[in-house]
Write a protein that holds these residues in place. Structure first.
Motif, PDB file in Angstrom:
ATOM      1  N   PHE A 151      -7.866  -5.306   2.423  1.00 50.85           N
ATOM      2  CA  PHE A 151      -7.588  -6.334   1.423  1.00 50.85           C
ATOM      3  C   PHE A 151      -8.531  -7.515   1.668  1.00 50.85           C
ATOM      4  O   PHE A 151      -9.085  -7.659   2.748  1.00 50.85           O
ATOM      5  CB  PHE A 151      -6.125  -6.756   1.583  1.00 50.85           C
ATOM      6  N   HIS A 152      -8.670  -8.370   0.666  1.00 54.12           N
ATOM      7  CA  HIS A 152      -9.590  -9.515   0.768  1.00 54.12           C
ATOM      8  C   HIS A 152     -10.979  -8.973   1.198  1.00 54.12           C
ATOM      9  O   HIS A 152     -11.369  -7.900   0.759  1.00 54.12           O
ATOM     10  CB  HIS A 152      -9.050 -10.567   1.744  1.00 54.12           C
ATOM     11  N   LEU A 210      -2.756  -2.381  -5.400  1.00 46.08           N
ATOM     12  CA  LEU A 210      -2.013  -3.211  -4.443  1.00 46.08           C
ATOM     13  C   LEU A 210      -0.613  -2.665  -4.167  1.00 46.08           C
ATOM     14  O   LEU A 210      -0.035  -2.908  -3.112  1.00 46.08           O
ATOM     15  CB  LEU A 210      -1.883  -4.634  -5.004  1.00 46.08           C
ATOM     16  N   ILE A 265       2.272  -2.459  -0.710  1.00 45.67           N
ATOM     17  CA  ILE A 265       3.715  -2.746  -0.680  1.00 45.67           C
ATOM     18  C   ILE A 265       4.503  -1.468  -0.364  1.00 45.67           C
ATOM     19  O   ILE A 265       5.436  -1.488   0.448  1.00 45.67           O
ATOM     20  CB  ILE A 265       4.174  -3.349  -2.027  1.00 45.67           C
ATOM     21  N   ASN A 275       6.950  -0.956   2.746  1.00 50.97           N
ATOM     22  CA  ASN A 275       8.360  -0.597   2.519  1.00 50.97           C
ATOM     23  C   ASN A 275       8.746   0.671   3.281  1.00 50.97           C
ATOM     24  O   ASN A 275       9.879   0.807   3.733  1.00 50.97           O
ATOM     25  CB  ASN A 275       8.630  -0.423   1.026  1.00 50.97           C
ATOM     26  N   TYR A 311       4.823  -3.789  10.056  1.00 51.32           N
ATOM     27  CA  TYR A 311       3.596  -4.123   9.331  1.00 51.32           C
ATOM     28  C   TYR A 311       2.758  -5.022  10.236  1.00 51.32           C
ATOM     29  O   TYR A 311       3.258  -6.045  10.722  1.00 51.32           O
ATOM     30  CB  TYR A 311       3.931  -4.838   8.028  1.00 51.32           C
ATOM     31  N   GLU A 318      -1.031  -6.993  10.481  1.00 44.66           N
ATOM     32  CA  GLU A 318      -2.273  -7.292   9.767  1.00 44.66           C
ATOM     33  C   GLU A 318      -3.317  -7.858  10.714  1.00 44.66           C
ATOM     34  O   GLU A 318      -3.011  -8.528  11.696  1.00 44.66           O
ATOM     35  CB  GLU A 318      -2.029  -8.199   8.569  1.00 44.66           C
ATOM     36  N   MET A 353      16.363  -3.924   0.630  1.00 40.07           N
ATOM     37  CA  MET A 353      14.974  -4.251   0.270  1.00 40.07           C
ATOM     38  C   MET A 353      14.443  -5.364   1.183  1.00 40.07           C
ATOM     39  O   MET A 353      15.170  -6.263   1.566  1.00 40.07           O
ATOM     40  CB  MET A 353      14.936  -4.688  -1.199  1.00 40.07           C
ATOM     41  N   LYS A 354      13.179  -5.265   1.512  1.00 41.07           N
ATOM     42  CA  LYS A 354      12.615  -6.214   2.471  1.00 41.07           C
ATOM     43  C   LYS A 354      12.333  -7.582   1.844  1.00 41.07           C
ATOM     44  O   LYS A 354      12.043  -7.686   0.657  1.00 41.07           O
ATOM     45  CB  LYS A 354      11.317  -5.638   3.052  1.00 41.07           C
ATOM     46  N   TYR A 369       9.809 -10.553   1.676  1.00 37.42           N
ATOM     47  CA  TYR A 369       8.379 -10.811   1.892  1.00 37.42           C
ATOM     48  C   TYR A 369       8.106 -12.307   1.871  1.00 37.42           C
ATOM     49  O   TYR A 369       8.633 -13.034   1.026  1.00 37.42           O
ATOM     50  CB  TYR A 369       7.539 -10.169   0.777  1.00 37.42           C
ATOM     51  N   PHE A 417       4.622 -14.613   1.648  1.00 39.10           N
ATOM     52  CA  PHE A 417       3.165 -14.711   1.534  1.00 39.10           C
ATOM     53  C   PHE A 417       2.761 -16.132   1.900  1.00 39.10           C
ATOM     54  O   PHE A 417       3.266 -17.090   1.306  1.00 39.10           O
ATOM     55  CB  PHE A 417       2.698 -14.381   0.113  1.00 39.10           C
ATOM     56  N   GLU A 461      -5.835 -13.652  -4.534  1.00 38.51           N
ATOM     57  CA  GLU A 461      -5.522 -12.284  -4.095  1.00 38.51           C
ATOM     58  C   GLU A 461      -4.163 -12.221  -3.404  1.00 38.51           C
ATOM     59  O   GLU A 461      -3.426 -11.238  -3.542  1.00 38.51           O
ATOM     60  CB  GLU A 461      -6.646 -11.752  -3.192  1.00 38.51           C
ATOM     61  N   GLN A 462      -3.816 -13.276  -2.693  1.00 41.30           N
ATOM     62  CA  GLN A 462      -2.476 -13.328  -2.080  1.00 41.30           C
ATOM     63  C   GLN A 462      -1.399 -13.330  -3.180  1.00 41.30           C
ATOM     64  O   GLN A 462      -0.376 -12.654  -3.065  1.00 41.30           O
ATOM     65  CB  GLN A 462      -2.317 -14.596  -1.237  1.00 41.30           C
ATOM     66  N   GLU A 481      -1.701 -12.189  -6.238  1.00 41.75           N
ATOM     67  CA  GLU A 481      -1.651 -10.868  -6.884  1.00 41.75           C
ATOM     68  C   GLU A 481      -0.760  -9.930  -6.075  1.00 41.75           C
ATOM     69  O   GLU A 481       0.063  -9.187  -6.634  1.00 41.75           O
ATOM     70  CB  GLU A 481      -3.068 -10.285  -7.009  1.00 41.75           C
ATOM     71  N   ALA A 482      -0.904  -9.989  -4.751  1.00 41.55           N
ATOM     72  CA  ALA A 482      -0.081  -9.134  -3.889  1.00 41.55           C
ATOM     73  C   ALA A 482       1.395  -9.539  -3.982  1.00 41.55           C
ATOM     74  O   ALA A 482       2.284  -8.680  -3.994  1.00 41.55           O
ATOM     75  CB  ALA A 482      -0.572  -9.217  -2.445  1.00 41.55           C
ATOM     76  N   VAL A 513       2.841  -8.086  -7.109  1.00 48.79           N
ATOM     77  CA  VAL A 513       3.074  -6.640  -6.982  1.00 48.79           C
ATOM     78  C   VAL A 513       4.315  -6.367  -6.134  1.00 48.79           C
ATOM     79  O   VAL A 513       5.129  -5.505  -6.460  1.00 48.79           O
ATOM     80  CB  VAL A 513       1.829  -5.930  -6.400  1.00 48.79           C
ATOM     81  N   ALA A 514       4.480  -7.136  -5.054  1.00 45.21           N
ATOM     82  CA  ALA A 514       5.674  -6.969  -4.213  1.00 45.21           C
ATOM     83  C   ALA A 514       6.927  -7.216  -5.044  1.00 45.21           C
ATOM     84  O   ALA A 514       7.931  -6.497  -4.922  1.00 45.21           O
ATOM     85  CB  ALA A 514       5.621  -7.914  -3.022  1.00 45.21           C
ATOM     86  N   PHE A 517       7.933  -4.431  -7.129  1.00 40.09           N
ATOM     87  CA  PHE A 517       8.631  -3.419  -6.323  1.00 40.09           C
ATOM     88  C   PHE A 517      10.054  -3.866  -5.965  1.00 40.09           C
ATOM     89  O   PHE A 517      10.665  -3.308  -5.071  1.00 40.09           O
ATOM     90  CB  PHE A 517       7.849  -3.140  -5.037  1.00 40.09           C
ATOM     91  N   VAL A 546       8.704  -9.278   6.338  1.00 35.68           N
ATOM     92  CA  VAL A 546       7.257  -9.056   6.278  1.00 35.68           C
ATOM     93  C   VAL A 546       6.569 -10.388   5.984  1.00 35.68           C
ATOM     94  O   VAL A 546       6.940 -11.076   5.030  1.00 35.68           O
ATOM     95  CB  VAL A 546       6.890  -8.056   5.155  1.00 35.68           C
ATOM     96  N   VAL A 547       5.598 -10.743   6.805  1.00 34.79           N
ATOM     97  CA  VAL A 547       4.824 -11.964   6.569  1.00 34.79           C
ATOM     98  C   VAL A 547       3.373 -11.562   6.345  1.00 34.79           C
ATOM     99  O   VAL A 547       2.762 -10.939   7.217  1.00 34.79           O
ATOM    100  CB  VAL A 547       4.927 -12.937   7.760  1.00 34.79           C
ATOM    101  N   ILE A 548       2.844 -11.888   5.186  1.00 34.64           N
ATOM    102  CA  ILE A 548       1.456 -11.556   4.853  1.00 34.64           C
ATOM    103  C   ILE A 548       0.671 -12.857   4.819  1.00 34.64           C
ATOM    104  O   ILE A 548       0.918 -13.719   3.970  1.00 34.64           O
ATOM    105  CB  ILE A 548       1.386 -10.799   3.512  1.00 34.64           C
ATOM    106  N   THR A 549      -0.236 -13.005   5.789  1.00 33.39           N
ATOM    107  CA  THR A 549      -0.921 -14.288   5.916  1.00 33.39           C
ATOM    108  C   THR A 549      -2.383 -14.229   5.485  1.00 33.39           C
ATOM    109  O   THR A 549      -2.846 -15.104   4.780  1.00 33.39           O
ATOM    110  CB  THR A 549      -0.898 -14.782   7.373  1.00 33.39           C
TER     111      THR A 549
END
Lengths: 131, 119
Positions: free
Chosen positions: A40-41, A113, A117, A121, A126, A128, B1-2, B4, B6, B20-21, B23-24, B27-28, B31, B113-116
């Motif tokens: 990603f990125h 994307l 996810i 899931n 996860y 990164e 369900m998790k 998230y 961001f 982009e973050q 966009e993700a 999408v999450a 879901f 979940v942490v997306i950094t």
């Protein structure tokens, strides 16, 4: 345990790939499984097929190392939105956008994307690897 | 369900990180995940009012943020310290909650979940 991995750093710009590859090798050696590696990125550049690693450096052919991982059944998914705008395209996208050449290295695939996810899931963990 | 989280840590137009973050994050949410977004460091600039992305041929970040509610992403947080440091004037149509470091710590702890994608 099942792991989902994400790589956000470009080759030679960060340690992201080196760390992720070592971690992935250790996971498989330890009996864990990898749901998917998601790029990603700027991490999408990992799948650029035209890279020529410096001949005088040890163990830096990251494309080969990724492909070795793929050969063990690990899916290498490149974010299609992040990828195509940076010029990482497969044959389908090359044709669609009338570009001269596909640039995606074998072993990688362009995915949405949603595959990031879905992998998270389905995974227990996860992890990164930032730029 | 998790759950998230961001984290957006870079300025809105300096790179495509923030976009982009987001966009993700969308999408999450598609879901059916529970999604929160935290703006911190230079990412706090994303919520500044009176942005005009068209002037440099880009999407206006605050318009993108306004679209998040259509994806049921309603939990927006900003680091209170950066808000003060940069004297950011929050876009009034956005519902963003300023939180201090201890609350950010709690938010991160409470997330699965942490997306950094931080540098």
């Amino acid at each position: 345990m099942k792991y989902a991995l994400a790589v956000h750093g470009a080759p030679y710009a960060s340690e992201a790939a080196a760390h992720a590859l070592s971690f992935a090798d250790a996971l498989l050696a330890g009996g864990h499984s990898i749901e998917r590696v998601f790029f990603f990125h700027d991490g999408v550049y990992q799948g650029l097929g035209a890279q020529v690693p410096p001949q005088d450096s040890f163990n830096v052919d990251t494309v080969k190392r990724w492909q070795h991982l793929a050969a063990q059944g690990v899916e290498l998914g490149i974010c299609i939105a992040s990828g195509i705008k940076r010029g990482v395209v497969n044959e389908a996208e090359q044709t669609r956008y009338e570009l001269q050449h596909p640039t995606l290295a074998p072993g990688f695939e362009l995915v949405g994307l949603g595959q990031l996810i879905a992998a998270i899931n389905n995974a227990d963990r996860y992890v990164e690897f930032p730029a | 369900m998790k759950r998230y989280l961001f984290i957006i840590s870079r300025s809105p137009y300096g790179s495509s990180h923030a976009l982009e973050q987001l966009e993700a994050a969308m999408v999450a949410a598609v879901f059916d995940a529970k999604v929160a977004v935290l703006f911190r460091d230079e990412g706090a600039w994303c919520i500044q009012q009176h942005q005009a992305g068209a002037a440099i041929g880009q999407k206006t970040m605050t318009n993108v943020l306004a679209a998040l509610s259509a994806y049921d992403v309603e939990e927006l947080y900003v680091c209170a310290d950066f808000l003060n440091t940069y004297q950011i004037q929050t876009e009034p149509t956005l519902n963003v909650m300023p939180i201090r470091l201890p609350e950010q710590r709690a938010l991160i702890s409470a997330s699965d979940v942490v997306i950094t994608a931080q540098p």
